[in-house]
Each structure stands twice: as C-alpha cells, then as structure tokens.
Scaffold this active site. Sequence first.
Site, PDB file in Angstrom:
ATOM      1  CG  ASN A   1      -1.809   1.199   1.307  1.00  0.00           C
ATOM      2  OD1 ASN A   1      -1.819   2.030   0.401  1.00  0.00           O
ATOM      3  ND2 ASN A   1      -2.539   1.321   2.396  1.00  0.00           N
TER       4      ASN A   1
ATOM      5  CB  CYS B   1      -2.949   4.753   3.114  1.00  0.00           C
ATOM      6  SG  CYS B   1      -4.217   5.214   4.314  1.00  0.00           S
TER       7      CYS B   1
END
Length: 303
Positions: free
Chosen positions: A128, A131
Amino acid sequence: MPKPDLSVSIAGVTFKNPVTTASGTFGSGMEYSEFVDLNRLGAVTTKGVASSPWEGNPVPRVTEVYGGMLNAIGLQNPGVEVFVKRDLEYLKQFDTRVIVNVCGRTEEEYLAVVERLSEEAVDLLEINVSCPNVKEGAIAFGQDPDALFRITDKIRRIATQPVIMKLTPNVTSIAEMARAAEAGGADAISLINTITGMKIDIERRTFVLANKTGGMSGPAIKPVAVRMVWQAAQAVKIPIIGMGGIASAEDAIEFILAGATMVAAGAMQFHNPCLTMEIIDGIEAYMVRHQIEHVTDLIGTVQ
Ligand SMILES: Cc1cc2nc3c(=O)[nH]c(=O)nc-3n(C[C@H](O)[C@H](O)[C@H](O)COP(=O)(O)O)c2cc1C
C-alpha cells in the site's frame, strides 16, 4: 457448454476465481465467516499490516456520504507479529489464496514487513503506497513516479512472494504511475485506493472527520476506478487487480472488460456482507449467458 472456467493466474500463482476482498474492508475474514465461505474466494486480501502496532487516527474516522463513505482509519493494525500468529494462522485452514497488504511510514518499515513475511504462508504481497490517511510514508511513495520505482525495486529484491503495488487515484497520470511500478519490477498492480475527500458539518461548522480529510470509497467512485483500470491496462503488461465501488457482479465484469485480471469487493461489503459470493455466482451466470468458457477471454475486451 462445459462449466465455465473462472480460474486466473498472476505471476504464476493460480486463483480458483478472480474475486478477492479489498484491503481493510474484510479484516482477515473472521468477522465475515458467518456470511462468506472463505474456501470459495479466489483470494483473501488482508487489512494492511505494519512492522509494529499502529493505533490509527483519532475518532470520528468514518462517515457516510452520498454514494459511499469517507474513512480516515489511519491504518490501525496490531503489527506483523500478532498478524502472523493470529490472522495467518486463522487463514491457513481455508483453501484460498492469501494476499497480505503491507503498509509503512518509511522504506525500512515496508522492508521489515516484507522480510518478516518471506517464510510465511503468504501467496502474494500487496504494497500500500497509496493510503491518504497517514501523515508520513504511504501516499508519498505512490504519488511520485521516481519514489514508486525505487521502493518497488527495493521490495522486489528482498520479497520471496510476487509483489502487487497498490496505486492511488490521487495523481494526474495513472498510466505514468503504473509504468513506474512495472519498471521497478512489480508483478502486478492493484487500483484504486480511495479518493481524498472531505465532509463539513454545517451546523457546528466543523470537519466531520477528526483527520479533516478522508478516503472516499463506494459506488460513487466506480466510474473513476473503471477509467483508471482501463488507462493502466493500456500502459502496462503486468496484470491488474481492479477495485473501487464494486457493488455487484455486473460492476465486477466492467472492471474485467476494462482490463482487470482480478477484482476486489470493498466498502459495499459493509452493506452486503455476501457480496463476494454473489459476484462469483454472477460472473459464472454471465459467462454461461454469453457462452464464454474461460474468464480470461473477457479481460480487456471492451471495444
Ligand atoms: C474502512 C476502509 C479501510 C481501508 N483500509 C485499507 C488498507 O489497510 N490498505 C489498503 O491498501 N487499502 C485500504 N482501503 C482501501 C480499499 O482497499 C479500496 O482500495 C477502496 O476502498 C476502494 O474500493 P471500494 O470503493 O470498493 O471500497 C480501505 C478502505 C476502507 C473503506
């Protein structure tokens, strides 16, 4: 016509069907086990995990908006050690692939998690870099093509599992970011993460979320997500996992036609916890209706 073949593969890993869960909307599956037969899922994609426990942002950190929700959870997680003992142990009992979503504030933190998971029962890593709700790291890597290239390359060098880079829609050119991930050695990309949004309480004249901004998810973002998956598919050769507002099998099929090899159900599972099962059944019914033998024959076939 024989039973349709829903299987797909990414970087040599085969999945019984193209349906997974969007990170952070399914935990590691425990809370959904009453509604979802985890054995039927192509893969479970877990909530993001960091090298040490994170508390997340102050509350309120979720709110409903028209067509979806805003969240600013801030990647709350118990840290990789608890995750390995509790969540990975739980997932071992199911006949499904496991994609672990990894988060970090610094390059070292990402690499520590990737290294810690290298010998564990994890099929793929999803990194990720997108975010919008944490102050350092995360999205900073995902909004600069050079930074994205560098972190992908570093992770790829130490990872033992295939690496999926999860891209943010909060950029000017998704094609440029997809190419940077591919050039860094990513085995696949997933998109989209949430779109940065804001909600204001007009009576109190305050921000609704303590974090002021939050990530928008849900049906309202789907057209943006489908467009970005299509643009990314034109730009790179590596497989794509598509997500953003999927609420039905029809939505999932749109992503596949746009170029996604797999699809993920996200926030709409809060509204309909059986959504993943309905998507699998619905894709199969669509294939029968259109006489499609292999789901892979549908990928990127929009004209
Ligand atoms: C409550 C919540 C928590 C999320 N947590 C994560 C996370 O930990 N890691 C991540 O990569 N994406 C996270 N996401 C983003 C989703 O995985 C997904 O990319 C996004 O919500 C768009 O899909 P959707 O509209 O179907 O929810 C989260 C989304 C929501 C709504």
